[in-house]
Scaffold this active site. Sequence first.
Site, mmCIF file in Angstrom:
data_model
loop_
_atom_site.group_PDB
_atom_site.id
_atom_site.type_symbol
_atom_site.label_atom_id
_atom_site.label_comp_id
_atom_site.label_asym_id
_atom_site.label_seq_id
_atom_site.Cartn_x
_atom_site.Cartn_y
_atom_site.Cartn_z
ATOM 1 N N TYR A 1 -26.098 -37.665 -50.918
ATOM 2 C CA TYR A 1 -26.420 -39.047 -50.573
ATOM 3 C C TYR A 1 -25.991 -39.382 -49.146
ATOM 4 O O TYR A 1 -26.782 -39.925 -48.361
ATOM 5 C CB TYR A 1 -25.723 -39.969 -51.570
ATOM 6 C CG TYR A 1 -26.043 -41.432 -51.425
ATOM 7 C CD1 TYR A 1 -27.217 -41.957 -51.951
ATOM 8 C CD2 TYR A 1 -25.165 -42.302 -50.785
ATOM 9 C CE1 TYR A 1 -27.506 -43.304 -51.852
ATOM 10 C CE2 TYR A 1 -25.443 -43.644 -50.675
ATOM 11 C CZ TYR A 1 -26.608 -44.147 -51.208
ATOM 12 O OH TYR A 1 -26.894 -45.466 -51.097
ATOM 13 N N ILE B 1 -32.842 -44.652 -48.498
ATOM 14 C CA ILE B 1 -32.308 -43.583 -49.343
ATOM 15 C C ILE B 1 -32.274 -44.018 -50.797
ATOM 16 O O ILE B 1 -32.531 -43.229 -51.702
ATOM 17 C CB ILE B 1 -30.885 -43.200 -48.869
ATOM 18 C CG1 ILE B 1 -30.890 -42.846 -47.383
ATOM 19 C CG2 ILE B 1 -30.327 -42.053 -49.694
ATOM 20 C CD1 ILE B 1 -31.838 -41.735 -47.028
ATOM 21 N N GLU B 2 -31.956 -45.292 -51.022
ATOM 22 C CA GLU B 2 -31.825 -45.799 -52.389
ATOM 23 C C GLU B 2 -33.176 -45.893 -53.096
ATOM 24 O O GLU B 2 -33.324 -45.434 -54.229
ATOM 25 C CB GLU B 2 -31.162 -47.185 -52.368
ATOM 26 C CG GLU B 2 -29.668 -47.181 -52.106
ATOM 27 C CD GLU B 2 -28.884 -46.691 -53.307
ATOM 28 O OE1 GLU B 2 -29.461 -46.580 -54.410
ATOM 29 O OE2 GLU B 2 -27.694 -46.389 -53.138
ATOM 30 N N SER B 3 -34.134 -46.528 -52.458
ATOM 31 C CA SER B 3 -35.380 -46.865 -53.157
ATOM 32 C C SER B 3 -36.644 -46.597 -52.349
ATOM 33 O O SER B 3 -37.733 -46.865 -52.838
ATOM 34 C CB SER B 3 -35.359 -48.355 -53.517
ATOM 35 O OG SER B 3 -35.280 -49.137 -52.329
#
Length: 602
Positions: A333, A227-229
């Site tokens: 998120y 999800i982050e990168s």
Amino acid sequence: MINSRIIFISALILFLMCGCVQRLQKTSVHQHNNFDLSELKSPPGTKPTHKTDYATNKSALINLAKTDHSKSEVKSDEYTATNSGRIKIQSVLDEALDYCQAAQDFWQKGELENALEALDRAYSLILNVDTDDDPNLIQQKDDLRFMISKRILEIYASRNIVVNGNHNAIPIVLNKYIKAEIDLFTKGREKNFFIRSYKRSGRYRPFIVSELKKAGLPVELSWLPLIESGFNVVALSKARALGLWQFIPSTGYKFGLKRDIFIDERIDPVKSTKAAIAYLKELHNIFGDWNTVLASYNCGEGRVLRVIRGQNINYLDDFWDLYQRLPRETARYVPRFLATLHIIKNLEKYGLNSINLDSPLEYETISVSKQAHLKDIAKNIGTSEKILKELNPELRYKILPSDQYSLRVPPGKREVLLSKLGEIAICSPPRSTRIVYHKVKPGETLSSIAWRYRTSVKSVSRANNLRKNNLIIAGKKLKIPQKGAVSQAREPRYKHTSKYIVKRGDSLWIIARRFDTTTKKLQKLNNLLNTNLHIGQALKIPGQKESPAPATKESLRTYLVKRGDSPFMIAKNHNVPLERFLRTNNLTPRSKIYPWQKVYIE
């Protein structure tokens, strides 16, 4: 201890709800001294950035009568609203207020237990006061009750918001928000992104899982980088967050990720994973609920705490109530992460079970003390520069730093490099671009500023992360990149500096924030090569006057305690802050003193 205090707080809130709140809204304290919970911006271990104006509190709360003080602890039936009794009541209220100030001082120094003890002491004092329907005394007592209860809630809000979670419980639910994200990942516009990210996860996830198990955290968190990168080690966000775990520079510094001309450890999958686990553990200690932890990892614990404190109650009852109040990006998120877990557990259902994952990275490490380029190293050991860069992504210019560096090489190449190390040429670092700062004046534009410094609008925009439609604001400082000159590092000049002794739990970032400076200034002033600190280390703090050294016992006056004395009365009679008197004599707010006991006065 915690349970008893939680019961005490609950009873206190119930008492306030039974009639005090309406009156308190009209008090001078609420008008002049609104203790906004947003003052507590940091996780445990950080302190409020400024002190409450004690003089204002005191004048707003109590019109002090200049009278002699009698005993501070008397029975409740002695507190009557007669003329003689009113003086005693005023003295007790004054003492309670002084304990409130001592609690604030203790809290700012991070002494949580002492702060709570001082507030308990203050509350026990006003409980014994019988105002006998005297309007002025009733008002003062209610003001103090409000102040004490509010401060207790503030302290607990920053430490004990949702403490019923555990490290192995990520509640996996399925609601309309999560279903929407599942659709985007499996049949919507983000399907290709999910497939590429899932494929790349094979390189890094085995190591992440092993580190999470060592730390006792849920292995499901290993999917957070998706999800982050998208499991891309060089991913860079608009907020300048970088790497698998998307650390911004300040948070990276806080958790030990070094950044200089040669390396940026936020890009290193091994070091950034360890830093991310430390950050997640810290957030879990604050919130105790993994959904809330994930939200605060995305937008910062301060933002989430402010949202929680804006609720009618000072603790989190249900994350999905909090979800409605979060920024849009953060609100998506957590559902995106939970959607990822649903998909991973049901790959066949979503038609993604045929994806072949990349192989985990395999390497050997060798300590190198030579400033060499990866291209030259690759040529000498018979591998490609691309492979070496993939194994060592933190090297910003593919050049090793001059000091000792643990270089990762493909399996079987360690011995080869050892034998060829003397043949590899030394490489000079790239010439850095000079950066100057310009304060925008009214009427200036990006083009006029760029023309003045002989650079381009594109360079200025890129250096300041500006979009084309961004307007510059008068008073704002801009970075101006200038090529062709080496900037001369100026020695910092400060009119005053002070000394600070590093304590347990401190980091350079926390200290910089506490004293309203930057980690770079602290490093430069103290000649620090990195951000590592040790307990007891003395640091110079820029822009602060040197605090007087604590007085030794030999330089202090002694005082023999008399019958009826209290710490508050002694401190007041000798014009010493209560908190300072307690600290000088190694006392806590609950400590008792006895007749003929020797105490020290500054």
